[in-house]
Design a protein around this motif. Structure first.
Motif, PDB file in Angstrom:
ATOM      1  N   THR A 184       0.678  -1.138   0.028  1.00 40.91           N
ATOM      2  CA  THR A 184       0.106   0.136   0.057  1.00 40.91           C
ATOM      3  C   THR A 184       0.804   1.357   0.035  1.00 40.91           C
ATOM      4  N   CYS A 185       0.328   2.246  -0.416  1.00 37.81           N
ATOM      5  CA  CYS A 185       1.207   3.632  -0.775  1.00 37.81           C
ATOM      6  C   CYS A 185       1.213   4.422   0.604  1.00 37.81           C
ATOM      7  N   THR A 186       2.279   5.149   0.814  1.00 39.76           N
ATOM      8  CA  THR A 186       2.329   5.902   2.057  1.00 39.76           C
ATOM      9  C   THR A 186       2.022   7.206   1.675  1.00 39.76           C
ATOM     10  N   ALA A 187       1.619   8.085   2.763  1.00 40.85           N
ATOM     11  CA  ALA A 187       1.277   9.194   2.785  1.00 40.85           C
ATOM     12  C   ALA A 187       2.570  10.149   2.062  1.00 40.85           C
ATOM     13  N   ALA A 188       3.582   9.737   2.505  1.00 44.51           N
ATOM     14  CA  ALA A 188       4.750  10.776   1.888  1.00 44.51           C
ATOM     15  C   ALA A 188       4.935  10.531   0.549  1.00 44.51           C
ATOM     16  N   ALA A 189       4.456   9.389  -0.148  1.00 42.58           N
ATOM     17  CA  ALA A 189       4.754   9.395  -1.491  1.00 42.58           C
ATOM     18  C   ALA A 189       3.227   9.315  -2.205  1.00 42.58           C
ATOM     19  N   ALA A 190       2.161   9.963  -1.723  1.00 45.33           N
ATOM     20  CA  ALA A 190       0.965  10.065  -2.239  1.00 45.33           C
ATOM     21  C   ALA A 190       0.692  10.416  -3.639  1.00 45.33           C
ATOM     22  N   GLY A 191       0.401   9.828  -4.441  1.00 44.48           N
ATOM     23  CA  GLY A 191       0.189   9.966  -6.069  1.00 44.48           C
ATOM     24  C   GLY A 191       1.346   9.661  -6.542  1.00 44.48           C
ATOM     25  N   LEU A 192       2.312   9.193  -6.119  1.00 46.13           N
ATOM     26  CA  LEU A 192       3.736   8.718  -6.903  1.00 46.13           C
ATOM     27  C   LEU A 192       3.858   7.200  -6.725  1.00 46.13           C
ATOM     28  N   CYS A 193       3.055   6.412  -6.453  1.00 46.87           N
ATOM     29  CA  CYS A 193       3.022   5.082  -6.314  1.00 46.87           C
ATOM     30  C   CYS A 193       1.662   4.347  -6.463  1.00 46.87           C
ATOM     31  N   VAL A 194       1.738   3.102  -6.656  1.00 44.32           N
ATOM     32  CA  VAL A 194       0.510   2.240  -6.935  1.00 44.32           C
ATOM     33  C   VAL A 194       0.320   1.391  -5.910  1.00 44.32           C
ATOM     34  N   THR A 195      -1.047   0.654  -5.497  1.00 40.50           N
ATOM     35  CA  THR A 195      -1.031  -0.389  -4.640  1.00 40.50           C
ATOM     36  C   THR A 195      -0.806  -1.665  -5.691  1.00 40.50           C
ATOM     37  N   ALA A 196      -0.221  -2.601  -4.925  1.00 36.58           N
ATOM     38  CA  ALA A 196       0.030  -3.629  -5.977  1.00 36.58           C
ATOM     39  C   ALA A 196       0.320  -4.915  -5.142  1.00 36.58           C
ATOM     40  N   PRO A 197      -0.360  -6.110  -5.689  1.00 41.56           N
ATOM     41  CA  PRO A 197      -0.131  -7.303  -5.212  1.00 41.56           C
ATOM     42  C   PRO A 197       1.150  -8.104  -5.624  1.00 41.56           C
ATOM     43  N   ILE A 198       1.919  -8.588  -4.401  1.00 42.69           N
ATOM     44  CA  ILE A 198       3.273  -9.088  -4.837  1.00 42.69           C
ATOM     45  C   ILE A 198       3.320 -10.320  -3.910  1.00 42.69           C
ATOM     46  N   ASP A 199       3.513 -11.510  -4.842  1.00 44.71           N
ATOM     47  CA  ASP A 199       3.842 -12.803  -4.383  1.00 44.71           C
ATOM     48  C   ASP A 199       5.416 -12.951  -3.673  1.00 44.71           C
ATOM     49  N   ILE A 200       5.437 -13.427  -2.526  1.00 45.27           N
ATOM     50  CA  ILE A 200       6.750 -13.371  -2.074  1.00 45.27           C
ATOM     51  C   ILE A 200       7.150 -14.905  -1.509  1.00 45.27           C
ATOM     52  N   TYR A 201       8.009 -15.668  -2.223  1.00 40.27           N
ATOM     53  CA  TYR A 201       8.392 -17.106  -1.933  1.00 40.27           C
ATOM     54  C   TYR A 201       9.715 -16.774  -0.842  1.00 40.27           C
ATOM     55  N   GLN A 202       9.473 -17.559   0.278  1.00 42.28           N
ATOM     56  CA  GLN A 202      10.757 -17.435   0.994  1.00 42.28           C
ATOM     57  C   GLN A 202      11.017 -19.040   1.886  1.00 42.28           C
ATOM     58  N   HIS A 203      12.328 -18.958   2.101  1.00 37.02           N
ATOM     59  CA  HIS A 203      12.844 -19.890   3.040  1.00 37.02           C
ATOM     60  C   HIS A 203      13.975 -19.631   3.817  1.00 37.02           C
ATOM     61  N   ILE A 204      14.202 -20.010   5.347  1.00 35.00           N
ATOM     62  CA  ILE A 204      15.255 -19.405   5.944  1.00 35.00           C
ATOM     63  C   ILE A 204      15.752 -20.640   6.567  1.00 35.00           C
ATOM     64  N   HIS A 205      17.423 -20.372   6.905  1.00 34.21           N
ATOM     65  CA  HIS A 205      18.217 -21.506   7.587  1.00 34.21           C
ATOM     66  C   HIS A 205      18.600 -20.772   8.684  1.00 34.21           C
ATOM     67  N   THR A 206      18.575 -21.468   9.802  1.00 30.87           N
ATOM     68  CA  THR A 206      19.018 -20.924  11.409  1.00 30.87           C
ATOM     69  C   THR A 206      20.338 -21.808  11.755  1.00 30.87           C
ATOM     70  N   VAL A 207      21.212 -21.237  12.402  1.00 34.85           N
ATOM     71  CA  VAL A 207      22.073 -22.025  13.173  1.00 34.85           C
ATOM     72  C   VAL A 207      22.102 -21.236  14.652  1.00 34.85           C
ATOM     73  N   LYS A 208      22.138 -22.098  15.565  1.00 34.83           N
ATOM     74  CA  LYS A 208      22.016 -21.625  16.927  1.00 34.83           C
ATOM     75  C   LYS A 208      23.053 -22.645  17.868  1.00 34.83           C
ATOM     76  N   VAL A 209      23.523 -21.800  19.121  1.00 32.59           N
ATOM     77  CA  VAL A 209      24.115 -22.042  20.163  1.00 32.59           C
ATOM     78  C   VAL A 209      23.060 -21.955  21.401  1.00 32.59           C
ATOM     79  N   GLY A 210      22.940 -22.931  22.517  1.00 27.08           N
ATOM     80  CA  GLY A 210      22.078 -22.482  23.372  1.00 27.08           C
ATOM     81  C   GLY A 210      22.632 -23.082  24.577  1.00 27.08           C
ATOM     82  N   LEU A 211      21.833 -22.687  25.882  1.00 26.25           N
ATOM     83  CA  LEU A 211      22.129 -23.204  27.147  1.00 26.25           C
ATOM     84  C   LEU A 211      20.844 -23.472  27.662  1.00 26.25           C
ATOM     85  N   ASN A 212      20.519 -24.481  28.338  1.00 26.07           N
ATOM     86  CA  ASN A 212      19.218 -24.937  28.709  1.00 26.07           C
ATOM     87  C   ASN A 212      19.384 -25.343  30.380  1.00 26.07           C
ATOM     88  N   TYR A 213      18.411 -24.940  31.118  1.00 24.02           N
ATOM     89  CA  TYR A 213      18.331 -25.306  32.677  1.00 24.02           C
ATOM     90  C   TYR A 213      17.298 -26.214  32.841  1.00 24.02           C
TER      91      TYR A 213
END
Length: 217
Positions: A184-213
């Motif tokens: 969605t457009c923002t007020a700061a750019a009113a009249g200078l952008c369009v509302t658009a549907p965008i498909d976003i594909y994503q995957h994530i990799h994580t590596v963690k070290v942890g401590l448990n009690y």
């Protein structure tokens, strides 16, 4: 001679973790707003730091350990890229993807070698995503946010170095598939952008070290 003590992993625990993550996010024009439908507008590889906490419970039978765990991580994974559109002249648009929160709820199964445990895990995952598009003058033109659900698998190792304390290292892969976001457009750019549907594909990799009690009787 006294019998050899064997560590028992049965019980519940709470802990914290730190680590890093990297992801891939592909933005595609869903409605043909800028280019032909399906055209990839941005291909981001966000990376950064993450840290948070976990809580869970385990049950050991023989050498096998079965458990459930919930994790929540605050993160700063982000990346920018640029594409050019023909609206209002030739305009470069800088796109930004950010991931500021990741959570998982998983089951796990492990094999114990006394105080050492190796395990695999899998379950559901969520992330909080923020997306932004900036004009060449730095003004925010459009934005979107989403909290998609997906699946995760991973594994790791844990070592009980004291009766109530254990340390671990683990890797997780998270896949969210493709989700549609309406920018969605923002007020700061009113009249200078369009509302658009965008498909976003994503995957994530994580590596963690942890401590448990571990809460033990």
């Amino acid at each position: 001679m006294a019998p050899v003590s064997v560590y028992n992993w049965t019980g519940c625990y709470i802990g914290g973790h730190v680590g890093g993550g990297w992801a891939n996010k592909k933005w595609s024009d869903a409605g043909g707003t800028f280019f032909a439908p399906g055209t990839v507008l941005a291909d981001h590889d966000p990376d950064g730091f993450l840290g948070g906490g976990q809580i869970g419970c385990d049950y050991q039978t023989g050498p096998w350990v079965f458990g459930v765990e919930g994790q929540a991580s605050w993160s700063n994974l982000e990346k920018d890229s640029t594409f050019t559109i023909q609206f209002f002249g030739t305009i470069p648009i800088t796109t930004r993807s950010e991931i500021d929160f990741i959570a998982t709820a998983t089951g796990r199964v492990g094999y114990a070698f006394d105080r050492a445990l190796i395990y695999a895990k899998g379950g559901v995952a969520w992330a909080h995503d923020k997306y932004s598009a900036f004009r060449s003058d730095g003004r925010l033109a459009a934005s979107a946010s989403d909290t998609p659900a997906g699946w995760t698998v991973g594994g790791g190792g844990e070592y009980a170095f004291a009766p109530n304390w254990s340390a671990k290292v683990e890797y997780n892969f998270i896949d969210f598939g493709t989700n549609r976001n309406t920018f969605t457009c923002t007020a700061a750019a009113a009249g200078l952008c369009v509302t658009a549907p965008i498909d976003i594909y994503q995957h994530i990799h994580t590596v963690k070290v942890g401590l448990n009690y571990r809460f033990r009787s």
